[in-house]
Design a protein around this motif. Sequence first.
Motif, PDB file in Angstrom:
ATOM      1  N   ALA A 145      30.128 -27.074  22.479  1.00 55.63           N
ATOM      2  CA  ALA A 145      30.416 -26.436  23.949  1.00 55.63           C
ATOM      3  C   ALA A 145      31.710 -26.673  24.373  1.00 55.63           C
ATOM      4  CB  ALA A 145      29.033 -26.592  24.808  1.00 55.63           C
ATOM      5  N   GLU A 146      32.191 -25.834  25.091  1.00 56.26           N
ATOM      6  CA  GLU A 146      33.529 -26.073  25.890  1.00 56.26           C
ATOM      7  C   GLU A 146      33.521 -25.368  27.148  1.00 56.26           C
ATOM      8  OE1 GLU A 146      36.225 -24.275  22.885  1.00 56.26           O
ATOM      9  OE2 GLU A 146      36.944 -26.349  22.092  1.00 56.26           O
ATOM     10  N   GLN A 147      33.813 -26.107  28.101  1.00 55.04           N
ATOM     11  CA  GLN A 147      33.838 -25.602  29.588  1.00 55.04           C
ATOM     12  C   GLN A 147      35.533 -25.184  29.732  1.00 55.04           C
ATOM     13  OE1 GLN A 147      32.598 -27.985  32.676  1.00 55.04           O
ATOM     14  NE2 GLN A 147      31.909 -26.001  33.881  1.00 55.04           N
ATOM     15  N   ALA A 148      35.677 -24.081  30.227  1.00 50.70           N
ATOM     16  CA  ALA A 148      37.013 -23.679  30.681  1.00 50.70           C
ATOM     17  C   ALA A 148      37.253 -24.235  32.244  1.00 50.70           C
ATOM     18  CB  ALA A 148      37.002 -21.973  30.605  1.00 50.70           C
ATOM     19  N   ALA A 149      38.331 -23.850  32.631  1.00 54.78           N
ATOM     20  CA  ALA A 149      38.775 -24.238  33.847  1.00 54.78           C
ATOM     21  C   ALA A 149      38.074 -23.695  35.037  1.00 54.78           C
ATOM     22  CB  ALA A 149      40.439 -24.464  34.082  1.00 54.78           C
ATOM     23  N   ASP A 150      37.818 -22.452  34.616  1.00 55.63           N
ATOM     24  CA  ASP A 150      37.359 -21.411  35.815  1.00 55.63           C
ATOM     25  C   ASP A 150      35.659 -21.837  35.890  1.00 55.63           C
ATOM     26  OD1 ASP A 150      36.011 -20.308  33.223  1.00 55.63           O
ATOM     27  OD2 ASP A 150      36.873 -18.298  33.997  1.00 55.63           O
ATOM     28  N   GLY A 151      35.097 -22.761  35.008  1.00 55.09           N
ATOM     29  CA  GLY A 151      33.797 -23.025  34.905  1.00 55.09           C
ATOM     30  C   GLY A 151      32.880 -22.676  34.021  1.00 55.09           C
ATOM     31  N   SER A 152      33.397 -21.506  33.334  1.00 51.61           N
ATOM     32  CA  SER A 152      32.654 -20.835  32.215  1.00 51.61           C
ATOM     33  C   SER A 152      32.589 -21.576  31.335  1.00 51.61           C
ATOM     34  CB  SER A 152      33.103 -19.535  31.903  1.00 51.61           C
ATOM     35  OG  SER A 152      34.266 -19.583  31.390  1.00 51.61           O
ATOM     36  N   MET A 153      31.313 -21.250  30.246  1.00 54.70           N
ATOM     37  CA  MET A 153      31.278 -21.966  28.957  1.00 54.70           C
ATOM     38  C   MET A 153      31.339 -21.206  27.693  1.00 54.70           C
ATOM     39  SD  MET A 153      30.267 -25.267  28.489  1.00 54.70           S
ATOM     40  CE  MET A 153      29.505 -26.017  29.945  1.00 54.70           C
ATOM     41  N   THR A 154      31.868 -21.734  26.708  1.00 52.35           N
ATOM     42  CA  THR A 154      31.684 -21.104  25.443  1.00 52.35           C
ATOM     43  C   THR A 154      30.814 -21.996  24.526  1.00 52.35           C
ATOM     44  OG1 THR A 154      33.873 -20.105  25.415  1.00 52.35           O
ATOM     45  CG2 THR A 154      32.890 -20.324  23.524  1.00 52.35           C
ATOM     46  N   PHE A 155      29.726 -21.284  24.106  1.00 53.28           N
ATOM     47  CA  PHE A 155      29.011 -21.974  22.969  1.00 53.28           C
ATOM     48  C   PHE A 155      29.375 -21.753  21.614  1.00 53.28           C
ATOM     49  CE2 PHE A 155      26.558 -21.698  26.882  1.00 53.28           C
ATOM     50  CZ  PHE A 155      26.200 -23.361  27.225  1.00 53.28           C
ATOM     51  N   TRP A 156      29.263 -22.433  20.777  1.00 52.38           N
ATOM     52  CA  TRP A 156      29.810 -22.101  19.437  1.00 52.38           C
ATOM     53  C   TRP A 156      28.442 -22.419  18.431  1.00 52.38           C
ATOM     54  CZ3 TRP A 156      34.454 -20.053  18.744  1.00 52.38           C
ATOM     55  CH2 TRP A 156      35.460 -20.345  19.591  1.00 52.38           C
ATOM     56  N   VAL A 157      28.237 -21.357  17.859  1.00 54.29           N
ATOM     57  CA  VAL A 157      26.895 -21.168  17.079  1.00 54.29           C
ATOM     58  C   VAL A 157      27.354 -21.236  15.340  1.00 54.29           C
ATOM     59  CG1 VAL A 157      25.246 -20.679  18.840  1.00 54.29           C
ATOM     60  CG2 VAL A 157      26.583 -19.060  17.274  1.00 54.29           C
ATOM     61  N   ARG A 158      26.620 -21.817  14.560  1.00 55.99           N
ATOM     62  CA  ARG A 158      26.624 -21.519  13.254  1.00 55.99           C
ATOM     63  C   ARG A 158      25.951 -20.573  12.763  1.00 55.99           C
ATOM     64  NH1 ARG A 158      24.257 -27.353  12.269  1.00 55.99           N
ATOM     65  NH2 ARG A 158      22.369 -27.080  13.527  1.00 55.99           N
ATOM     66  N   PHE A 214      28.916 -17.426  30.670  1.00 54.08           N
ATOM     67  CA  PHE A 214      29.132 -18.215  29.238  1.00 54.08           C
ATOM     68  C   PHE A 214      29.247 -16.866  28.192  1.00 54.08           C
ATOM     69  CE2 PHE A 214      24.507 -17.795  29.494  1.00 54.08           C
ATOM     70  CZ  PHE A 214      24.135 -17.232  28.179  1.00 54.08           C
ATOM     71  N   ASP A 215      29.962 -17.514  27.064  1.00 55.78           N
ATOM     72  CA  ASP A 215      30.196 -16.721  26.071  1.00 55.78           C
ATOM     73  C   ASP A 215      29.780 -17.417  24.818  1.00 55.78           C
ATOM     74  OD1 ASP A 215      31.213 -14.617  24.660  1.00 55.78           O
ATOM     75  OD2 ASP A 215      33.249 -15.408  24.535  1.00 55.78           O
ATOM     76  N   VAL A 216      29.178 -16.612  23.749  1.00 55.89           N
ATOM     77  CA  VAL A 216      28.864 -17.088  22.613  1.00 55.89           C
ATOM     78  C   VAL A 216      29.717 -16.814  21.311  1.00 55.89           C
ATOM     79  CG1 VAL A 216      26.705 -17.328  20.976  1.00 55.89           C
ATOM     80  CG2 VAL A 216      26.537 -17.285  23.614  1.00 55.89           C
ATOM     81  N   ARG A 217      30.216 -17.765  20.772  1.00 51.45           N
ATOM     82  CA  ARG A 217      30.972 -17.469  19.652  1.00 51.45           C
ATOM     83  C   ARG A 217      30.580 -17.923  18.307  1.00 51.45           C
ATOM     84  NH1 ARG A 217      35.646 -13.990  20.750  1.00 51.45           N
ATOM     85  NH2 ARG A 217      35.706 -14.172  23.072  1.00 51.45           N
TER      86      ARG A 217
END
Length: 118
Positions: free
Chosen positions: A105-118, A46-49
């Motif tokens: 949270a958004e899941q990419a086609a490769d199964g990884s996730m991006t978590f969006w934080v404030r 996962f990634d955090v943005r």
Amino acid sequence: MSRFGQFAVVALVSSLAFAGVSRADSLDMNNGAKIEKTLQTFSSNFDVRDINDYANYKDQPEDSDAAQPRTDAGVQHIQASIKENKDLVRRLGERGVKIDDVVNAEQAADGSMTFWVR
């Protein structure tokens, strides 16, 4: 029609069919209940943005590619789903993420996730 022409038509139709399926799947997997269910057992990369950086993160500028903002209830559901996954809570904590700060949270086609934080 020559064999080459027939092959070209079949290849084109097949390409369009597969392109449509993958796009529909990637859009659907980030909707409400599906993303919440995924988060309960999520164990991949996962990634955090920061949510303020969303416009800079997008690969494509079309509005249709933008994730729809979550309602307050939607954010609470995402946070609750994350809290059910103790391993994910621990991994996010190691990255300095407080679950109450996750707004999407958004899941990419490769199964990884991006978590969006404030």
